[in-house]
Design an enzyme around this catalytic site. Structure first.
Site, PDB file in Angstrom:
ATOM      1  NE  ARG A 181      -9.346  33.479  35.106  1.00 57.22           N
ATOM      2  CZ  ARG A 181      -8.659  33.856  36.194  1.00 57.22           C
ATOM      3  NH1 ARG A 181      -7.636  34.651  36.092  1.00 57.22           N
ATOM      4  NH2 ARG A 181      -9.026  33.471  37.390  1.00 57.22           N
ATOM      5  CD  GLU A 199      -6.113  37.449  47.975  1.00 61.87           C
ATOM      6  OE1 GLU A 199      -6.273  37.576  46.747  1.00 61.87           O
ATOM      7  OE2 GLU A 199      -6.565  38.238  48.812  1.00 61.87           O
ATOM      8  CE  LYS A 218      -9.501  32.565  45.125  1.00 58.87           C
ATOM      9  NZ  LYS A 218      -8.352  33.393  45.499  1.00 58.87           N
TER      10      LYS A 218
HETATM   11  P1  ATP Z   1      -8.587  36.349  43.063  1.00 59.90           P
HETATM   12  O1  ATP Z   1      -9.527  37.124  42.227  1.00 59.90           O
HETATM   13  O2  ATP Z   1      -9.060  36.165  44.454  1.00 59.90           O
HETATM   14  O3  ATP Z   1      -7.148  36.745  42.935  1.00 59.90           O
HETATM   15  P2  ATP Z   1      -7.720  33.964  41.732  1.00 59.90           P
HETATM   16  O4  ATP Z   1      -8.590  32.915  41.127  1.00 59.90           O
HETATM   17  O5  ATP Z   1      -6.753  34.693  40.893  1.00 59.90           O
HETATM   18  O6  ATP Z   1      -8.725  34.915  42.438  1.00 59.90           O
HETATM   19  P3  ATP Z   1      -5.515  33.271  43.436  1.00 59.90           P
HETATM   20  O7  ATP Z   1      -5.530  32.629  44.758  1.00 59.90           O
HETATM   21  O8  ATP Z   1      -4.909  34.617  43.314  1.00 59.90           O
HETATM   22  O9  ATP Z   1      -7.002  33.300  42.952  1.00 59.90           O
HETATM   23  O10 ATP Z   1      -4.879  32.296  42.375  1.00 59.90           O
HETATM   24  C1  ATP Z   1      -3.671  31.618  42.567  1.00 59.90           C
HETATM   25  C2  ATP Z   1      -3.053  31.300  41.239  1.00 59.90           C
HETATM   26  O11 ATP Z   1      -3.929  30.520  40.438  1.00 59.90           O
HETATM   27  C3  ATP Z   1      -2.758  32.562  40.463  1.00 59.90           C
HETATM   28  O12 ATP Z   1      -1.463  32.463  39.927  1.00 59.90           O
HETATM   29  C4  ATP Z   1      -3.802  32.579  39.396  1.00 59.90           C
HETATM   30  O13 ATP Z   1      -3.356  33.224  38.243  1.00 59.90           O
HETATM   31  C5  ATP Z   1      -4.076  31.089  39.166  1.00 59.90           C
HETATM   32  N1  ATP Z   1      -5.429  30.883  38.663  1.00 59.90           N
HETATM   33  C6  ATP Z   1      -6.577  31.294  39.210  1.00 59.90           C
HETATM   34  N2  ATP Z   1      -7.632  30.984  38.446  1.00 59.90           N
HETATM   35  C7  ATP Z   1      -7.140  30.322  37.369  1.00 59.90           C
HETATM   36  C8  ATP Z   1      -7.719  29.737  36.198  1.00 59.90           C
HETATM   37  N3  ATP Z   1      -9.038  29.757  35.986  1.00 59.90           N
HETATM   38  N4  ATP Z   1      -6.884  29.156  35.310  1.00 59.90           N
HETATM   39  C9  ATP Z   1      -5.564  29.118  35.519  1.00 59.90           C
HETATM   40  N5  ATP Z   1      -4.952  29.648  36.581  1.00 59.90           N
HETATM   41  C10 ATP Z   1      -5.718  30.261  37.505  1.00 59.90           C
END
Ligand code: ATP
Ligand code: MG
Length: 575
Positions: free
Chosen positions: A271, A40, A281
């Protein structure tokens, strides 16, 4: 990226690659594998995203498939072009290529609205007009079923009309919401008529003011996957409970003829949780906006733009993703694992150079004034093919302040009066004393050299000394700013309560910031470092791995950042 047919070369196998391989064996999707990384654009990518990027692109590479870069830009109020650009740059930096597969969820808004209308026509969605508060109350709890909204029985015609007027901008935010019609008594709260479209009079960074209704993430995401013919949709564990809705929605839409079967398959993985950083974030934004760091690309930040400035390498991240593995249960990985991956890559790839970080003058009193000569230093101890470089030596040299002790402590083998050491790649010298200022501070060390002891000459081996010091010629040195970076937090799980905290004390993650995570020095570098290009990486002998800062460093005026020390100094001091 190779697209060789049926050429699965496992790098590391884990439960996801096993599931995918099984799907291929069964001929599902004709053996095709297509994944996506769906950020995002509401912030900068962090180390956790690197794990997801390496996993999604890595799987595509391993199975000869493709991985899409898709911006999940369905929330107009938080998203910006600045983030889109930074994300593209970071994924490229990690070395991945999405080819023609760059997508934006906002490009699918028409299809999404059509999907919503189709659900309404099928009696599978309705416009609800409860207040947000009532809607929460009607939803029930984990232990109690929800109950039907009085608006749940609206006719299809009325729902179509209301949704059309929602889209036309007739209603203010929050007055109506489009919900899927599934089951208010479902044990899975996510199936209790989840919201799928809401009114939001907001400007979108790509679609401008065209829309005043926006799809909810959980509705949009499966549709995005289906539109792009994704086969395996990999996401983090918090979406496990959403999978039934993911499948329900795509089933309805396949039924309605929107998408062919087989439909994309969602697979969840744990994650990445990493010690000594925060990967939320919200917290990262707070660090930047409150000025605890110098911006998103501050080398202390666990962002990929920060990592790049820090000198971390794409190869190190890929190695880390392999080592951290993929699992189905949450756990913590220690920061030392990531640092060790960077060290391993840098140890292999970075040339060696000499820098004196805390300079003290060494005067070779029996070396002629105005004279200098070259010494030869290998660029890499294990790679003779990388050659060597010249290091000028003259009467006055910079050495590290800690390499001299007027009164040595037990076991000290470096410079003290009467002791002999080798000036690395140069001569053996014997310390004769030191000079002090009026306050008694040592301002210079004096020594005499042995002209027949030069490294690489026949007589050199007859000198047996224990200390081996690095040095830079004063007349030839390049003075430069060097920034010593360390872990951003001093505690493995920032903000977590720990033993000894008073019961009323609420620990904030900011309380755990490591005040020594950035130290700026004025160092003396060997002349070969003067003209380096930004982002050049070196091992400074005895000090660690350093990179020429990509923002502030210029040929002729280098600025270096420490990436990591040579050895892990945290294990012993903090465990
Ligand atoms: P938000 O709460 O804003 O959604 P987010 O960290 O999930 O935060 P995204 O931009 O939606 O941010 O994440 C993009 C991709 O990265 C998603 O598929 C998410 O699952 C993955 N991702 C985010 N944080 C992690 C993490 N700590 N470990 C592994 N994958 C992650
Ligand atoms: Mg997310």
């Amino acid at each position: 990226m190779s697209r060789a047919e049926n050429s699965y070369t496992p790098r590391s196998t884990h439960f996801i690659s096993n599931l995918i391989e099984a799907d291929r064996q069964n001929g599902k999707w004709g053996g095709r594998v297509e994944t996506r990384f769906p950020p995002e654009p509401n912030g900068y990518l962090h180390y956790g995203h690197a794990k997801s990027i390496c996993l999604n692109f890595g799987i595509a590479e391993a199975f000869g498939g493709a991985c899409h870069l898709r911006f999940d830009d369905t929330n107009p109020t938080k998203e910006e072009q600045e983030y889109v650009d930074a994300i593209i740059e970071s994924v490229q930096w990690l070395g991945y290529d999405w080819g023609e597969h760059l997508y934006f969820a906002s490009d699918y808004f028409d299809t999404m609205a059509a999907c919503a209308e189709s659900l309404i026509r099928a009696g599978k969605a309705y416009v609800d007009s409860l207040s947000a508060e009532d809607m929460r109350a009607y939803r029930g709890t984990l232990t109690e079923p929800g109950k039907d909204s009085p608006f749940r029985t609206r006719s299809i015609e009325e729902n179509l009309d209301l949704f059309a007027r929602m889209k036309a901008g007739e209603f203010p935010d929050g007055t109506h919401i489009l919900r899927a019609k599934i089951d208010m008594a479902s044990p899975n709260i996510n199936l209790r008529d989840p919201a799928i479209y809401r009114i939001r009079h907001a400007h979108h960074h790509r679609t401008g003011d065209r829309w005043c209704v926006y799809p909810m993430y959980t509705f949009a995401h499966p549709i995005e996957d289906a539109i792009e013919n994704i086969t395996h949709s990999l996401c983090t564990l918090e979406f496990e409970d959403q999978r039934p809705f993911y499948d329900w929605l795509l089933e309805q839409l396949a039924e309605a003829g929107f998408f062919p079967r087989p439909l994309p398959r969602q697979i969840e993985f744990a994650r990445l949780n990493l010690t000594y950083v925060v990967l939320s974030k919200r917290k990262l934004v707070q660090l930047v906006t409150e000025g605890h760091v110098d911006g998103w690309d501050d080398p202390r930040m666990p962002t990929l733009v920060g990592a790049r400035r820090r000198g971390f390498t794409p190869e190190g991240f890929r190695l880390f993703a392999e080592r951290a593995g993929v699992s189905k249960s949450d756990g913590w990985i220690d920061m030392s694992v990531l640092e060790e991956c960077m060290r391993e890559h840098l140890n292999d790839s970075a040339e060696r150079r000499v820098a004196v970080l805390d300079p003290l003058r060494l005067i070779i009193t029996n070396y002629p004034e105005g004279q200098s000569e070259q010494c030869f230093a290998p660029n890499h101890p294990l790679k003779p093919e990388l050659g060597s470089r010249e290091m000028p030596l003259s009467r006055e040299l910079w050495i590290e302040r800690e390499d001299f002790m007027e009164t040595p402590v037990k076991g000290f083998r470096r410079l003290f009066p009467g002791n002999k050491v080798r000036l690395r790649y140069g001569y053996v010298v014997e310390c004769t004393g030191c000079e002090k200022d009026a306050e008694g501070n040592v301002i210079a060390v004096t020594c005499e050299y042995f002209p027949d002891s030069k490294s690489g000459t026949p007589g050199a081996d007859t000198y047996k000394v224990k200390g081996n010091l690095h040095w830079v010629s004063v007349a030839h040195a390049c003075q430069a700013e060097v920034r010593l970076y360390d872990r951003l937090f001093a505690h493995p799980q920032p903000g977590q309560r720990r033993e000894g905290d008073a019961p009323e004390f609420e620990r904030d993650f900011l309380d755990d910031i490591n005040p020594d995570a950035k130290r700026c020095l004025v160092a003396q570098l060997e002349p070969a470092l003067a003209q380096v290009a930004p982002e050049s990486r070196y091992q400074f002998e005895r000090h660690g791995y350093f990179v020429a800062d990509r923002v502030d460093s210029r040929p002729g005026a280098p600025v270096f950042n420490r990436t990591v020390t040579l050895k892990d100094s945290w294990q012993k001091s903090n465990s």
